[in-house]
Write an enzyme that holds these catalytic residues in place. Sequence first.
Site, PDB file in Angstrom:
ATOM      1  N   ASP A   1     101.509  40.426  85.657  1.00  0.00           N
ATOM      2  CA  ASP A   1     102.529  40.084  84.660  1.00  0.00           C
ATOM      3  C   ASP A   1     103.793  40.919  84.867  1.00  0.00           C
ATOM      4  O   ASP A   1     103.725  42.050  85.346  1.00  0.00           O
ATOM      5  CB  ASP A   1     101.940  40.342  83.257  1.00  0.00           C
TER       6      ASP A   1
ATOM      7  N   ARG B   1     110.570  39.787  83.816  1.00  0.00           N
ATOM      8  CA  ARG B   1     111.312  40.971  83.332  1.00  0.00           C
ATOM      9  C   ARG B   1     111.862  41.795  84.488  1.00  0.00           C
ATOM     10  O   ARG B   1     112.962  42.346  84.402  1.00  0.00           O
ATOM     11  CB  ARG B   1     110.400  41.841  82.441  1.00  0.00           C
TER      12      ARG B   1
ATOM     13  N   THR C   1      96.994  27.654  82.509  1.00  0.00           N
ATOM     14  CA  THR C   1      97.182  26.303  81.946  1.00  0.00           C
ATOM     15  C   THR C   1      98.432  26.304  81.055  1.00  0.00           C
ATOM     16  O   THR C   1      99.157  25.318  81.001  1.00  0.00           O
ATOM     17  CB  THR C   1      95.946  25.863  81.115  1.00  0.00           C
TER      18      THR C   1
ATOM     19  N   ASN D   1     101.121  28.059  81.569  1.00  0.00           N
ATOM     20  CA  ASN D   1     102.339  28.161  82.387  1.00  0.00           C
ATOM     21  C   ASN D   1     102.978  26.796  82.685  1.00  0.00           C
ATOM     22  O   ASN D   1     104.160  26.720  83.020  1.00  0.00           O
ATOM     23  CB  ASN D   1     102.067  28.880  83.717  1.00  0.00           C
TER      24      ASN D   1
ATOM     25  N   ARG E   1      95.856  44.743  84.101  1.00  0.00           N
ATOM     26  CA  ARG E   1      97.003  43.936  83.654  1.00  0.00           C
ATOM     27  C   ARG E   1      98.259  44.776  83.783  1.00  0.00           C
ATOM     28  O   ARG E   1      98.325  45.892  83.274  1.00  0.00           O
ATOM     29  CB  ARG E   1      96.848  43.458  82.225  1.00  0.00           C
TER      30      ARG E   1
HETATM   31  C1  FPP Z   1     103.729  36.548  85.232  1.00  0.00           C
HETATM   32  O1  FPP Z   1     105.034  37.042  85.155  1.00  0.00           O
HETATM   33  C2  FPP Z   1     103.463  35.938  86.496  1.00  0.00           C
HETATM   34  C3  FPP Z   1     103.239  34.616  86.717  1.00  0.00           C
HETATM   35  C4  FPP Z   1     103.259  33.613  85.629  1.00  0.00           C
HETATM   36  C5  FPP Z   1     102.991  34.082  88.042  1.00  0.00           C
HETATM   37  C6  FPP Z   1     102.361  35.005  89.035  1.00  0.00           C
HETATM   38  C7  FPP Z   1     102.823  34.579  90.362  1.00  0.00           C
HETATM   39  C8  FPP Z   1     103.047  35.374  91.425  1.00  0.00           C
HETATM   40  C9  FPP Z   1     102.758  36.805  91.426  1.00  0.00           C
HETATM   41  C10 FPP Z   1     103.639  34.858  92.690  1.00  0.00           C
HETATM   42  C11 FPP Z   1     102.985  33.681  93.276  1.00  0.00           C
HETATM   43  C12 FPP Z   1     101.538  33.802  93.401  1.00  0.00           C
HETATM   44  C13 FPP Z   1     100.880  33.936  94.550  1.00  0.00           C
HETATM   45  C14 FPP Z   1      99.400  34.015  94.565  1.00  0.00           C
HETATM   46  C15 FPP Z   1     101.586  34.051  95.821  1.00  0.00           C
HETATM   47  P1  FPP Z   1     105.986  36.471  84.023  1.00  0.00           P
HETATM   48  O2  FPP Z   1     106.850  35.434  84.644  1.00  0.00           O
HETATM   49  O3  FPP Z   1     105.190  36.017  82.841  1.00  0.00           O
HETATM   50  O4  FPP Z   1     106.812  37.744  83.679  1.00  0.00           O
HETATM   51  P2  FPP Z   1     107.486  38.098  82.269  1.00  0.00           P
HETATM   52  O5  FPP Z   1     106.367  38.264  81.283  1.00  0.00           O
HETATM   53  O6  FPP Z   1     108.207  39.362  82.556  1.00  0.00           O
HETATM   54  O7  FPP Z   1     108.401  36.952  81.932  1.00  0.00           O
END
Ligand code: FPP
Length: 245
Positions: free
Chosen positions: A23, A27, A69, A71, A191
Amino acid sequence: MSASDHDNLDINKLPLHVAVIMDGNGRWAQKRLLNRVKGHEKGSESVRVIVKTCRELNIPYLTLYAFSTENWDRPKAEVSALMTLLNRFLKTEEKLMLDNNIRLNAMGQIERLPDTVRKTLFETMEKTRNNNAMQLNLALSYGSRAEIVDMVKKIATDVKAGRLDPGSISSDMIPDYLYTKDIPDPDLLIRTSGEMRISNFLLWQIAYSEIYFTDTLWPDFGREEFIHILEDFQGRERRYGKVPA
Ligand code: FPP
Protein backbone atom coordinates in the site's frame (compact mmCIF):
# COMPACT_ATOMS: atom_id res chain seq x y z
CA MET A 1 32.55 -6.58 9.12
CA SER A 2 29.44 -8.56 8.17
CA ALA A 3 29.81 -10.90 5.21
CA SER A 4 26.19 -10.35 4.22
CA ASP A 5 23.27 -8.14 5.11
CA HIS A 6 21.33 -11.04 6.62
CA ASP A 7 23.88 -12.52 9.00
CA ASN A 8 21.48 -11.97 11.89
CA LEU A 9 18.79 -14.14 10.34
CA ASP A 10 18.38 -17.72 11.43
CA ILE A 11 17.88 -19.50 8.11
CA ASN A 12 16.16 -22.36 9.90
CA LYS A 13 13.48 -20.08 11.35
CA LEU A 14 12.35 -18.21 8.29
CA PRO A 15 8.65 -17.96 7.47
CA LEU A 16 7.42 -20.48 4.89
CA HIS A 17 4.91 -18.01 3.59
CA VAL A 18 5.05 -14.21 3.55
CA ALA A 19 2.01 -12.20 2.42
CA VAL A 20 2.17 -8.48 1.64
CA ILE A 21 -0.43 -5.74 1.34
CA MET A 22 1.52 -3.36 -0.89
CA ASP A 23 0.00 0.00 0.00
CA GLY A 24 0.99 3.63 -0.51
CA ASN A 25 1.86 3.85 -4.20
CA GLY A 26 -0.59 6.71 -4.72
CA ARG A 27 0.67 8.73 -1.76
CA TRP A 28 4.27 8.18 -2.82
CA ALA A 29 3.45 9.77 -6.17
CA GLN A 30 1.29 12.56 -4.74
CA LYS A 31 4.08 13.60 -2.38
CA ARG A 32 6.24 14.16 -5.46
CA LEU A 33 3.46 15.87 -7.42
CA LEU A 34 3.46 12.96 -9.83
CA ASN A 35 0.60 11.02 -11.36
CA ARG A 36 -0.48 8.08 -9.15
CA VAL A 37 0.52 5.72 -11.94
CA LYS A 38 4.17 6.70 -11.37
CA GLY A 39 3.75 5.35 -7.84
CA HIS A 40 2.53 2.03 -9.20
CA GLU A 41 5.47 1.94 -11.62
CA LYS A 42 7.94 2.50 -8.79
CA GLY A 43 5.96 -0.03 -6.73
CA SER A 44 6.54 -2.72 -9.32
CA GLU A 45 10.31 -2.24 -8.81
CA SER A 46 9.78 -3.00 -5.11
CA VAL A 47 7.90 -6.14 -6.17
CA ARG A 48 10.95 -7.31 -8.11
CA VAL A 49 13.27 -6.64 -5.15
CA ILE A 50 11.09 -8.55 -2.68
CA VAL A 51 10.60 -11.51 -5.03
CA LYS A 52 14.38 -11.76 -5.51
CA THR A 53 15.04 -11.46 -1.78
CA CYS A 54 12.54 -14.20 -0.91
CA ARG A 55 14.08 -16.49 -3.49
CA GLU A 56 17.59 -15.78 -2.25
CA LEU A 57 16.56 -16.54 1.33
CA ASN A 58 14.69 -19.68 0.26
CA ILE A 59 11.29 -18.48 1.42
CA PRO A 60 9.04 -20.82 -0.57
CA TYR A 61 5.78 -18.83 -0.74
CA LEU A 62 5.21 -15.13 -1.36
CA THR A 63 1.70 -13.75 -1.82
CA LEU A 64 1.26 -10.18 -3.03
CA TYR A 65 -2.01 -8.25 -2.96
CA ALA A 66 -1.66 -6.68 -6.40
CA PHE A 67 -5.29 -5.80 -7.18
CA SER A 68 -8.40 -6.14 -5.04
CA THR A 69 -12.02 -6.66 -6.07
CA GLU A 70 -12.60 -3.14 -4.71
CA ASN A 71 -9.83 -1.69 -6.91
CA TRP A 72 -12.13 -2.10 -9.95
CA ASP A 73 -13.96 1.00 -8.67
CA ARG A 74 -10.92 3.25 -9.13
CA PRO A 75 -10.90 5.71 -12.06
CA LYS A 76 -10.84 3.86 -15.38
CA ALA A 77 -7.49 5.36 -16.37
CA GLU A 78 -5.82 4.09 -13.18
CA VAL A 79 -7.29 0.59 -13.53
CA SER A 80 -6.14 0.47 -17.12
CA ALA A 81 -2.63 1.69 -16.21
CA LEU A 82 -2.40 -0.95 -13.48
CA MET A 83 -3.40 -3.67 -15.95
CA THR A 84 -0.78 -2.45 -18.46
CA LEU A 85 1.83 -2.42 -15.71
CA LEU A 86 0.91 -5.90 -14.61
CA ASN A 87 1.14 -7.19 -18.17
CA ARG A 88 4.54 -5.55 -18.57
CA PHE A 89 5.76 -6.94 -15.25
CA LEU A 90 4.75 -10.48 -16.24
CA LYS A 91 6.57 -10.18 -19.55
CA THR A 92 9.75 -8.59 -18.19
CA GLU A 93 9.99 -10.82 -15.11
CA GLU A 94 9.32 -14.09 -16.91
CA LYS A 95 13.07 -14.56 -17.28
CA LEU A 96 13.63 -13.92 -13.57
CA MET A 97 11.04 -16.59 -12.75
CA LEU A 98 12.45 -19.11 -15.23
CA ASP A 99 16.09 -18.50 -14.24
CA ASN A 100 15.29 -18.76 -10.54
CA ASN A 101 12.93 -21.74 -10.51
CA ILE A 102 9.95 -19.61 -9.43
CA ARG A 103 6.42 -20.75 -10.17
CA LEU A 104 3.76 -18.12 -10.80
CA ASN A 105 0.23 -18.54 -9.50
CA ALA A 106 -2.70 -16.15 -9.66
CA MET A 107 -5.68 -16.12 -7.35
CA GLY A 108 -8.89 -14.15 -7.46
CA GLN A 109 -11.65 -13.44 -9.96
CA ILE A 110 -9.22 -13.86 -12.86
CA GLU A 111 -12.08 -13.94 -15.38
CA ARG A 112 -12.63 -10.21 -14.76
CA LEU A 113 -9.12 -9.30 -15.99
CA PRO A 114 -8.73 -7.95 -19.53
CA ASP A 115 -8.03 -10.63 -22.17
CA THR A 116 -4.45 -9.46 -22.80
CA VAL A 117 -3.51 -9.71 -19.12
CA ARG A 118 -5.24 -13.07 -18.73
CA LYS A 119 -3.41 -14.42 -21.75
CA THR A 120 0.01 -13.28 -20.48
CA LEU A 121 -0.83 -14.57 -17.02
CA PHE A 122 -1.81 -18.04 -18.26
CA GLU A 123 1.25 -18.20 -20.51
CA THR A 124 3.60 -17.33 -17.67
CA MET A 125 1.83 -19.72 -15.31
CA GLU A 126 2.14 -22.48 -17.90
CA LYS A 127 5.83 -21.79 -18.60
CA THR A 128 6.70 -21.76 -14.89
CA ARG A 129 4.40 -24.65 -13.95
CA ASN A 130 7.18 -27.09 -13.11
CA ASN A 131 9.32 -24.66 -11.13
CA ASN A 132 9.49 -25.64 -7.51
CA ALA A 133 11.90 -23.50 -5.49
CA MET A 134 9.38 -20.77 -4.78
CA GLN A 135 5.78 -19.91 -5.56
CA LEU A 136 4.82 -16.33 -6.30
CA ASN A 137 1.09 -15.87 -5.74
CA LEU A 138 -0.42 -12.76 -7.17
CA ALA A 139 -3.75 -11.87 -5.61
CA LEU A 140 -5.47 -10.30 -8.61
CA SER A 141 -9.05 -9.10 -8.61
CA TYR A 142 -8.96 -10.76 -5.22
CA GLY A 143 -11.28 -10.32 -2.27
CA SER A 144 -11.36 -12.60 0.72
CA ARG A 145 -15.12 -12.40 1.21
CA ALA A 146 -15.66 -13.38 -2.42
CA GLU A 147 -13.25 -16.27 -1.86
CA ILE A 148 -15.25 -17.35 1.19
CA VAL A 149 -18.53 -17.11 -0.75
CA ASP A 150 -16.97 -19.29 -3.48
CA MET A 151 -15.85 -21.74 -0.82
CA VAL A 152 -19.40 -22.00 0.56
CA LYS A 153 -20.78 -22.54 -2.94
CA LYS A 154 -18.27 -25.34 -3.64
CA ILE A 155 -19.11 -27.05 -0.35
CA ALA A 156 -22.85 -26.70 -0.98
CA THR A 157 -22.35 -28.24 -4.45
CA ASP A 158 -20.49 -31.21 -2.95
CA VAL A 159 -23.19 -31.67 -0.33
CA LYS A 160 -25.96 -31.49 -2.93
CA ALA A 161 -24.17 -34.01 -5.13
CA GLY A 162 -23.92 -36.40 -2.18
CA ARG A 163 -20.11 -36.24 -2.12
CA LEU A 164 -20.01 -34.60 1.28
CA ASP A 165 -21.89 -35.18 4.50
CA PRO A 166 -22.65 -31.82 6.20
CA GLY A 167 -21.91 -33.40 9.58
CA SER A 168 -18.34 -34.14 8.49
CA ILE A 169 -17.47 -30.54 7.58
CA SER A 170 -14.54 -29.40 9.70
CA SER A 171 -12.10 -26.50 9.77
CA ASP A 172 -9.37 -28.85 8.49
CA MET A 173 -11.09 -29.24 5.16
CA ILE A 174 -11.96 -25.59 4.50
CA PRO A 175 -8.48 -24.79 3.05
CA ASP A 176 -9.14 -27.31 0.25
CA TYR A 177 -12.03 -25.12 -0.91
CA LEU A 178 -10.13 -21.82 -0.85
CA TYR A 179 -8.07 -20.25 -3.66
CA THR A 180 -4.99 -21.01 -1.53
CA LYS A 181 -5.53 -24.79 -1.68
CA ASP A 182 -2.17 -26.55 -1.19
CA ILE A 183 -0.51 -23.35 0.07
CA PRO A 184 0.32 -23.10 3.78
CA ASP A 185 -1.21 -20.21 5.72
CA PRO A 186 0.99 -17.08 5.83
CA ASP A 187 3.35 -17.01 8.80
CA LEU A 188 3.94 -13.32 8.31
CA LEU A 189 1.71 -10.59 6.91
CA ILE A 190 3.25 -7.20 6.12
CA ARG A 191 1.28 -4.04 5.33
CA THR A 192 3.05 -0.91 4.20
CA SER A 193 2.02 2.77 4.32
CA GLY A 194 0.91 3.05 7.95
CA GLU A 195 -2.65 1.80 7.45
CA MET A 196 -3.66 -0.69 10.13
CA ARG A 197 -6.27 -2.65 8.24
CA ILE A 198 -6.58 -6.07 6.62
CA SER A 199 -8.72 -4.80 3.71
CA ASN A 200 -10.40 -8.07 2.78
CA PHE A 201 -7.12 -10.00 2.39
CA LEU A 202 -6.82 -13.71 3.28
CA LEU A 203 -9.27 -13.47 6.18
CA TRP A 204 -9.38 -17.21 6.85
CA GLN A 205 -5.69 -17.82 6.20
CA ILE A 206 -4.24 -15.16 8.53
CA ALA A 207 -5.90 -16.48 11.69
CA TYR A 208 -2.49 -17.08 13.29
CA SER A 209 -0.20 -14.97 11.11
CA GLU A 210 2.20 -12.55 12.71
CA ILE A 211 1.38 -9.06 11.43
CA TYR A 212 3.86 -6.27 10.81
CA PHE A 213 2.70 -2.75 9.94
CA THR A 214 5.26 -0.31 8.62
CA ASP A 215 4.86 3.38 7.77
CA THR A 216 7.06 2.99 4.70
CA LEU A 217 5.21 3.56 1.43
CA TRP A 218 5.43 0.53 -0.86
CA PRO A 219 7.63 2.20 -3.54
CA ASP A 220 10.19 2.94 -0.78
CA PHE A 221 10.06 -0.59 0.62
CA GLY A 222 13.22 -2.55 -0.02
CA ARG A 223 15.47 -5.41 0.89
CA GLU A 224 16.96 -3.84 4.03
CA GLU A 225 13.60 -3.24 5.68
CA PHE A 226 12.33 -6.65 4.61
CA ILE A 227 15.29 -8.33 6.30
CA HIS A 228 14.69 -6.21 9.40
CA ILE A 229 11.05 -7.39 9.48
CA LEU A 230 12.16 -11.01 9.14
CA GLU A 231 14.49 -10.50 12.12
CA ASP A 232 11.58 -9.05 14.09
CA PHE A 233 9.43 -12.05 13.10
CA GLN A 234 12.11 -14.43 14.39
CA GLY A 235 11.99 -12.70 17.76
CA ARG A 236 8.27 -13.31 18.21
CA GLU A 237 6.78 -16.13 20.21
CA ARG A 238 3.98 -17.84 18.30
CA ARG A 239 1.63 -19.45 20.76
CA TYR A 240 -1.45 -20.24 18.64
CA GLY A 241 -3.68 -19.53 21.64
CA LYS A 242 -1.78 -21.92 23.91
CA VAL A 243 0.45 -21.17 26.93
CA PRO A 244 4.23 -21.00 26.44
CA ALA A 245 6.00 -24.37 26.64
C1 FPP B 1 -1.88 0.25 -3.27
O1 FPP B 1 -1.44 1.57 -3.35
C2 FPP B 1 -1.42 -0.53 -4.38
C3 FPP B 1 -2.19 -1.06 -5.36
C4 FPP B 1 -3.66 -0.88 -5.40
C5 FPP B 1 -1.63 -1.83 -6.45
C6 FPP B 1 -0.36 -2.57 -6.18
C7 FPP B 1 0.35 -2.66 -7.46
C8 FPP B 1 1.69 -2.65 -7.64
C9 FPP B 1 2.64 -2.65 -6.53
C10 FPP B 1 2.31 -2.62 -8.99
C11 FPP B 1 1.85 -3.65 -9.94
C12 FPP B 1 1.85 -5.00 -9.40
C13 FPP B 1 2.69 -5.97 -9.77
C14 FPP B 1 2.59 -7.32 -9.19
C15 FPP B 1 3.77 -5.71 -10.72
P1 FPP B 1 -2.54 2.72 -3.40
O2 FPP B 1 -2.70 3.12 -4.83
O3 FPP B 1 -3.79 2.29 -2.71
O4 FPP B 1 -1.81 3.84 -2.60
P2 FPP B 1 -2.50 5.00 -1.73
O5 FPP B 1 -3.23 4.32 -0.61
O6 FPP B 1 -1.35 5.81 -1.28
O7 FPP B 1 -3.43 5.74 -2.67
